[in-house]
Motif scaffolding. Sequence first.
Motif, mmCIF file in Angstrom:
data_model
loop_
_atom_site.group_PDB
_atom_site.id
_atom_site.type_symbol
_atom_site.label_atom_id
_atom_site.label_comp_id
_atom_site.label_asym_id
_atom_site.label_seq_id
_atom_site.Cartn_x
_atom_site.Cartn_y
_atom_site.Cartn_z
ATOM 1 N N TYR A 80 -81.270 107.926 -25.952
ATOM 2 C CA TYR A 80 -81.412 109.155 -26.760
ATOM 3 C C TYR A 80 -81.074 110.382 -25.902
ATOM 4 O O TYR A 80 -80.320 111.258 -26.326
ATOM 5 C CB TYR A 80 -82.842 109.258 -27.299
ATOM 6 C CG TYR A 80 -83.094 110.491 -28.141
ATOM 7 C CD1 TYR A 80 -82.950 110.455 -29.524
ATOM 8 C CD2 TYR A 80 -83.468 111.703 -27.555
ATOM 9 C CE1 TYR A 80 -83.174 111.590 -30.292
ATOM 10 C CE2 TYR A 80 -83.692 112.840 -28.311
ATOM 11 C CZ TYR A 80 -83.543 112.775 -29.684
ATOM 12 O OH TYR A 80 -83.757 113.904 -30.443
ATOM 13 N N ASN A 81 -81.626 110.421 -24.698
ATOM 14 C CA ASN A 81 -81.422 111.601 -23.839
ATOM 15 C C ASN A 81 -79.994 111.731 -23.331
ATOM 16 O O ASN A 81 -79.487 112.837 -23.184
ATOM 17 C CB ASN A 81 -82.357 111.541 -22.627
ATOM 18 C CG ASN A 81 -83.789 111.885 -22.994
ATOM 19 O OD1 ASN A 81 -84.042 112.527 -24.022
ATOM 20 N ND2 ASN A 81 -84.726 111.455 -22.185
ATOM 21 N N ARG A 82 -79.368 110.618 -23.048
ATOM 22 C CA ARG A 82 -78.076 110.693 -22.346
ATOM 23 C C ARG A 82 -76.854 110.397 -23.191
ATOM 24 O O ARG A 82 -75.754 110.775 -22.832
ATOM 25 C CB ARG A 82 -78.083 109.726 -21.157
ATOM 26 C CG ARG A 82 -79.128 110.121 -20.145
ATOM 27 C CD ARG A 82 -79.002 109.286 -18.907
ATOM 28 N NE ARG A 82 -80.067 109.601 -17.969
ATOM 29 C CZ ARG A 82 -80.294 108.936 -16.868
ATOM 30 N NH1 ARG A 82 -79.527 107.926 -16.546
ATOM 31 N NH2 ARG A 82 -81.268 109.267 -16.061
ATOM 32 N N LYS A 83 -77.030 109.673 -24.268
ATOM 33 C CA LYS A 83 -75.840 109.202 -24.977
ATOM 34 C C LYS A 83 -75.705 109.661 -26.426
ATOM 35 O O LYS A 83 -74.594 109.672 -26.970
ATOM 36 C CB LYS A 83 -75.810 107.662 -24.961
ATOM 37 C CG LYS A 83 -75.584 107.059 -23.584
ATOM 38 C CD LYS A 83 -74.135 107.255 -23.155
ATOM 39 C CE LYS A 83 -73.903 106.813 -21.737
ATOM 40 N NZ LYS A 83 -72.628 107.324 -21.228
ATOM 41 N N ILE A 84 -76.837 109.948 -27.060
ATOM 42 C CA ILE A 84 -76.755 110.283 -28.489
ATOM 43 C C ILE A 84 -76.123 111.661 -28.684
ATOM 44 O O ILE A 84 -76.496 112.626 -28.030
ATOM 45 C CB ILE A 84 -78.151 110.228 -29.147
ATOM 46 C CG1 ILE A 84 -78.710 108.797 -29.097
ATOM 47 C CG2 ILE A 84 -78.117 110.741 -30.589
ATOM 48 C CD1 ILE A 84 -77.896 107.754 -29.850
#
Lengths: 231, 257
Positions: free
Chosen positions: B251-255
């Motif tokens: 969630y933090n890095r890719k979404i």
Amino acid sequence: MIEFKDVSKRFGHTVALDNFDITFAKGKITGLFGPNGSGKSTSMKMIAGLNRPDKGEVTLGGLQPQESKISIAYLPEIDYFYPWMTIKQAAGFLQAFYADWDEAKYKDLLGFLRLEEGMKIAKISKGQRAKAKLLLTVSRRAPYLLMDEPLSGIDVLTREEIINTLIRDYREGEQTIIFSTHEIAEIESLVDDVVFIEAGQVKLAGSAEDLRINKGMSLLEIMKEEFRNAN
Amino acid sequence: MPTSRLGMFSKLYSKEMRELAPEMITVIGLAVLAYIYLFFKTHDYPFAVIGPVFMIGGMAAFLPVISSFKLLSREWKNNTVYLMMSLPVKGGMIMGAKLTALLSEYVLGTLIAGVSGFLLIYALNPELGQVLTSSIPGIGMKLIELWPQGLALYLTSIVIIAYIASISFFSQMVGKLVSRFSGLVTAVVFIATAYLSGKVGDLFWLNIDKQWFTNGINTFDLNVINQFLIINLLFSLALAAVIFTLAVIIYNRKIEL
């Protein structure tokens, strides 16, 4: 100051931004103009930290967008509030996250925009929803205000109210506002700087006043000429 | 106006609870109505009530698993993900609030369905009191005296819900990374993660002294049973934490939107 340094972004085969390189001056209102699909929304989302560059870098006052969310008030084109919320609940929700929430300003704007706290997001008209979104975004004293197509699909009278709210509320020199739209006529008088964008690239950028004087045309006419020539 | 991490979490949690309210009210309402109906209709066959009570309890227990998919996918469907992602908080808090709400849904649902179901069974079968308070043959303990083990089992069930919800979040996050066949990818990742984490569990239990455990169970050694329950609880918790963390990292890095 918001900086895009050679930013590129693709969605599948679609190029959204292509070596996009521009600086949005601090404390000014900048109009980000361009036709549909030119990359306006992608660049706004990138500033808000909702998507990331494939290449290049975006910074806000030297910080990454992910680290700057507390300073950004972002108004996307779509309806993004929970439909079951009333305006009061939505305001209460935002208040918990942003120390720059200005309750007095919120109450004042609520009356100015002729909205009521008990109005449920799902049950109000499109124009009222646009005004509610605006109310909830500008009730903060955020250093960066991003507005993505805030006039889209809104009737003339409501557009006027939205623009008047922005004019009334703007703190020159303190707040950096980026206004993305393909409907220039209404906000032509509002912007200090303009960036014309096409196919993810900067087509023309500069001071709105200088462009108008140099070209002897309105911004709308400049945009028509620029994009017509391109086609 | 000052803000605090706790205040932010509390707002997110309240919002999630409001999102879950319709399902919770429906299941709890159904349970209460079913129990009232059973109370008046099963007087002649009081034991017949046990099956339906377990079914309703199972429904209340299973609801958070379904809700874990709905809670996250609704954010995309209603575009409220724009609001979530623009908030100045990390994925840990966003998904932590969702997980806490799901666990609250589980506890609330199972307690209401369980306690009222127990009262219904007790009302129709008063001899149940004797079963609970009389000594279990061969063990020398009353059933009611095993409440700490019952509590440990219930806590483990909460952790198992957290584990399933974490797999659900993780698989949905992976599903959001692809633009096509997102649902299919989510389903495949969900099954694969559940399978692989199950295998990790098998490996873990292979290293536990089987003889020690089997002897303990056969002789009803409460010390062994307690240790087993605690190990099981902690292992499930660790597994849930790892999968939840992976979901948060994505969630933090890719979404992106």
